[in-house]
Design a protein around this motif. Sequence first.
Motif, PDB file in Angstrom:
ATOM      1  N   LEU A 168      -6.357   3.582 -10.312  1.00 38.06           N
ATOM      2  CA  LEU A 168      -6.351   3.588 -11.778  1.00 38.06           C
ATOM      3  C   LEU A 168      -4.931   3.506 -12.320  1.00 38.06           C
ATOM      4  N   GLY A 169      -4.012   4.228 -11.685  1.00 41.70           N
ATOM      5  CA  GLY A 169      -2.621   4.182 -12.128  1.00 41.70           C
ATOM      6  C   GLY A 169      -2.011   2.808 -11.944  1.00 41.70           C
TER       7      GLY A 169
ATOM      8  N   ILE B  91     -12.798   5.724 -30.036  1.00 43.47           N
ATOM      9  CA  ILE B  91     -12.166   6.753 -29.208  1.00 43.47           C
ATOM     10  C   ILE B  91     -13.019   8.019 -29.233  1.00 43.47           C
ATOM     11  N   PRO B  92     -13.099   8.767 -28.110  1.00 40.42           N
ATOM     12  CA  PRO B  92     -13.908   9.995 -28.085  1.00 40.42           C
ATOM     13  C   PRO B  92     -13.428  11.023 -29.107  1.00 40.42           C
ATOM     14  N   ALA B  93     -14.333  11.892 -29.522  1.00 40.04           N
ATOM     15  CA  ALA B  93     -14.012  12.884 -30.554  1.00 40.04           C
ATOM     16  C   ALA B  93     -12.914  13.836 -30.113  1.00 40.04           C
ATOM     17  N   TRP B  94     -12.861  14.158 -28.810  1.00 42.08           N
ATOM     18  CA  TRP B  94     -11.852  15.105 -28.334  1.00 42.08           C
ATOM     19  C   TRP B  94     -10.439  14.575 -28.578  1.00 42.08           C
TER      20      TRP B  94
ATOM     21  N   ASN C  45     -10.044  11.667 -15.338  1.00 40.06           N
ATOM     22  CA  ASN C  45     -10.833  11.626 -16.574  1.00 40.06           C
ATOM     23  C   ASN C  45     -10.059  10.975 -17.713  1.00 40.06           C
ATOM     24  N   LEU C  46      -8.771  11.286 -17.814  1.00 39.17           N
ATOM     25  CA  LEU C  46      -7.959  10.708 -18.889  1.00 39.17           C
ATOM     26  C   LEU C  46      -7.864   9.192 -18.747  1.00 39.17           C
ATOM     27  N   LEU C  47      -7.595   8.725 -17.530  1.00 38.58           N
ATOM     28  CA  LEU C  47      -7.391   7.291 -17.314  1.00 38.58           C
ATOM     29  C   LEU C  47      -8.683   6.483 -17.412  1.00 38.58           C
ATOM     30  N   THR C  48      -9.815   7.146 -17.303  1.00 33.00           N
ATOM     31  CA  THR C  48     -11.081   6.416 -17.424  1.00 33.00           C
ATOM     32  C   THR C  48     -11.694   6.497 -18.816  1.00 33.00           C
TER      33      THR C  48
ATOM     34  N   TRP D  53      -0.760   8.392 -31.029  1.00 30.53           N
ATOM     35  CA  TRP D  53      -0.903   6.966 -30.712  1.00 30.53           C
ATOM     36  C   TRP D  53      -0.240   6.138 -31.797  1.00 30.53           C
ATOM     37  N   MET D  54       0.585   5.207 -31.382  1.00 28.86           N
ATOM     38  CA  MET D  54       1.174   4.255 -32.323  1.00 28.86           C
ATOM     39  C   MET D  54       0.765   2.850 -31.903  1.00 28.86           C
ATOM     40  N   ASP D  55       0.092   2.158 -32.784  1.00 32.82           N
ATOM     41  CA  ASP D  55      -0.426   0.817 -32.493  1.00 32.82           C
ATOM     42  C   ASP D  55       0.709  -0.202 -32.640  1.00 32.82           C
ATOM     43  N   LYS D  56       1.435  -0.412 -31.568  1.00 30.40           N
ATOM     44  CA  LYS D  56       2.637  -1.245 -31.650  1.00 30.40           C
ATOM     45  C   LYS D  56       2.335  -2.728 -31.878  1.00 30.40           C
ATOM     46  N   ASN D  57       1.201  -3.188 -31.366  1.00 30.56           N
ATOM     47  CA  ASN D  57       0.887  -4.620 -31.513  1.00 30.56           C
ATOM     48  C   ASN D  57      -0.245  -4.871 -32.513  1.00 30.56           C
ATOM     49  N   ASP D  58      -0.614  -3.841 -33.269  1.00 30.11           N
ATOM     50  CA  ASP D  58      -1.600  -3.977 -34.357  1.00 30.11           C
ATOM     51  C   ASP D  58      -2.934  -4.571 -33.903  1.00 30.11           C
ATOM     52  N   ASP D  59      -3.374  -4.191 -32.690  1.00 32.07           N
ATOM     53  CA  ASP D  59      -4.671  -4.701 -32.227  1.00 32.07           C
ATOM     54  C   ASP D  59      -5.762  -3.635 -32.296  1.00 32.07           C
ATOM     55  N   GLY D  60      -5.437  -2.421 -32.736  1.00 30.42           N
ATOM     56  CA  GLY D  60      -6.431  -1.365 -32.877  1.00 30.42           C
ATOM     57  C   GLY D  60      -6.898  -0.780 -31.572  1.00 30.42           C
ATOM     58  N   ILE D  61      -6.230  -1.127 -30.456  1.00 30.68           N
ATOM     59  CA  ILE D  61      -6.647  -0.654 -29.131  1.00 30.68           C
ATOM     60  C   ILE D  61      -5.592   0.295 -28.569  1.00 30.68           C
ATOM     61  N   VAL D  62      -6.063   1.415 -28.043  1.00 28.52           N
ATOM     62  CA  VAL D  62      -5.151   2.387 -27.433  1.00 28.52           C
ATOM     63  C   VAL D  62      -4.757   1.885 -26.058  1.00 28.52           C
ATOM     64  N   GLN D  63      -3.496   1.528 -25.912  1.00 27.51           N
ATOM     65  CA  GLN D  63      -3.004   1.003 -24.644  1.00 27.51           C
ATOM     66  C   GLN D  63      -2.081   2.014 -23.989  1.00 27.51           C
ATOM     67  N   TYR D  64      -2.284   2.219 -22.718  1.00 29.14           N
ATOM     68  CA  TYR D  64      -1.542   3.232 -21.983  1.00 29.14           C
ATOM     69  C   TYR D  64      -0.952   2.570 -20.755  1.00 29.14           C
TER      70      TYR D  64
END
Length: 588
Positions: free
Chosen positions: A228-229, A318-321, A305-308, A333-344
């Motif tokens: 996953l990493g 995104i989950p409520a937690w 759990n975090l990575l999945t 979270w800062m949306d750097k590319n304005d795509d609305g997706i959380v990228q890690y």
Amino acid sequence: MDTQTLIYLVVGATFALYIGIAIWTRAGSTSEYYVASKGVHPVLNGMATGADWMSAASFISMAGIIAFSGYDGSVYLMGWTGGYVLLAMCLAPYLRKFGKFTVPEFVGARYYSQTARVVAVICVIFISFTYVAGQMRGVGIVFSRYLEVDINTGVMIGMAIVFFYSVLGGMKGITYTQVAQYCVMIFAYMVPAIYISMMITGNPIPQLGFGSEVIGTGQSVIERLNGLGAELGFDAYTDGSKSTLDIFAITMALMVGTAGLPHVIVRFFTTPTVRDARKSAGYALLFIAILYTTAPAVAAFARTNLLTSVPNTAYADIPAWFKTWENAGLIAWMDKNDDGIVQYGPGTPFAGNPTYSGETGPAGQRLLSNAPAAGATELYVDRDIMVLANPEIAGLPGWVIALIAAGGLAAALSTAAGLLLVISTSISHDLLKSNIKPDISEKGELLAARISAGVAVVIAGLFGIYPPAFVAQVVAFAFGLAAASFFPVIVMGIFSKRMNKEGAIAGMVVGLTFTFTYIVYYKFIEPTAGANEWWFGISPEGIGTLGMIFNFIAAVVVSRITAQPPEEIQHLIEDIRVPRGAGAAIAH
């Protein structure tokens, strides 16, 4: 019943229990306040020692460090565990037989010097306040999420609770409160660990689940985590970035720092006999091992759990937690590319903790005023939340989430109380009674101890509001200070008849000054300095090892060029190494 109501009920019930015990065990004498009248059963003392030892760093932060650092995080596990064995086997019984109330009192009597005693008090204050900063930070984190208050407000609530039962009950109240806190803490740690181990691997024993296959993947937990990493561009979980020398230095500093921690050492002064001190050390090691053998599994499960559950997920889905912890200021979270997706992905997301602008973005996220560096990930996760957030990430029942909240508070509050007692005892007994006002009455000394504890609570709260780093790192600094100051003077005080007061004082001053200066310089003056600029590539977390070496060298050299200790001191050293008999604690 909703989760938030369960949290209020469980946390409120545990607080009521702690306060009730404090009232029931209210200290009425200095003996009860300092060492619980030396009447604590070994099993109970073992549980209290476990609670005192397993601080917010152990419960909240250690698994978080391992979750993010992988192999490099194992130094905390090895150092803290090995250090307790060193303390229990090599130092605690001898210190108990010496029959004093405090570590500075031992130093003053063994080195026949009030100056040495005052220097030891200064060391206690440096170590304890550094350590307590991490505990109060842990209290603030737990309260900010589970009671839905600001972190600073959470710290102040924690201050009020600790003040009540540490000032009222002293060591007697703290001991029995810590027995209850250990039970809460270990139950809170193990229940979600067992749940999540079964969910991920099907094995109900986390220690075995850590080495099992992840259901439906054909891969072990570590293989799955490495995969996953790699998909997100991170180094393998089992890779390490620290040098071998730095790993050795950090592990050693944590080990010998453990053996020099005054709030842990004082626990062995509360048993009736030396034999009971040895027994309580064994019980404590057993109770501590339950959590410490589980921590690597909890770290791996939390990271999996975090990575999945988060990366490459639209913020709208995104989950409520995630949003709950975002509201607590511990995920950003800062949306750097304005795509609305959380990228890690790889990289350091923020230079420090996120700072919120007070506005929301188009996806509804809280906007930040300090953006991640170019090319870094969009996501910030405070590593201190991994254990606390793990049950929510895994979707466990509300009562389990409430339980982990109570456990986190028990861990932080138990150690904070022990540290504050050590500070107040050092000031009232080792400074006021022994140096400033020897004729003070027992009632006056007890009042001074309680006032000192109250002042210490306020200062500790300020450290919690303005912490120098994350919980376990702050605690590592405290261990480094203990390693560089107390460990050599205690070891040589027990095992060297030639060590005199001049050597002990010189060693403590050199070790503490060097280590404290190094930590301050590389953490606050030059925080961007890397391994190439550190002495021998040793990080601030591990510099206590070098400070300890300097302490030993200074102490030995100075003692050899000054007069030998008096003959009665040499006979005293021979006597305390005989494993029979113990004098009662001497009140002055």
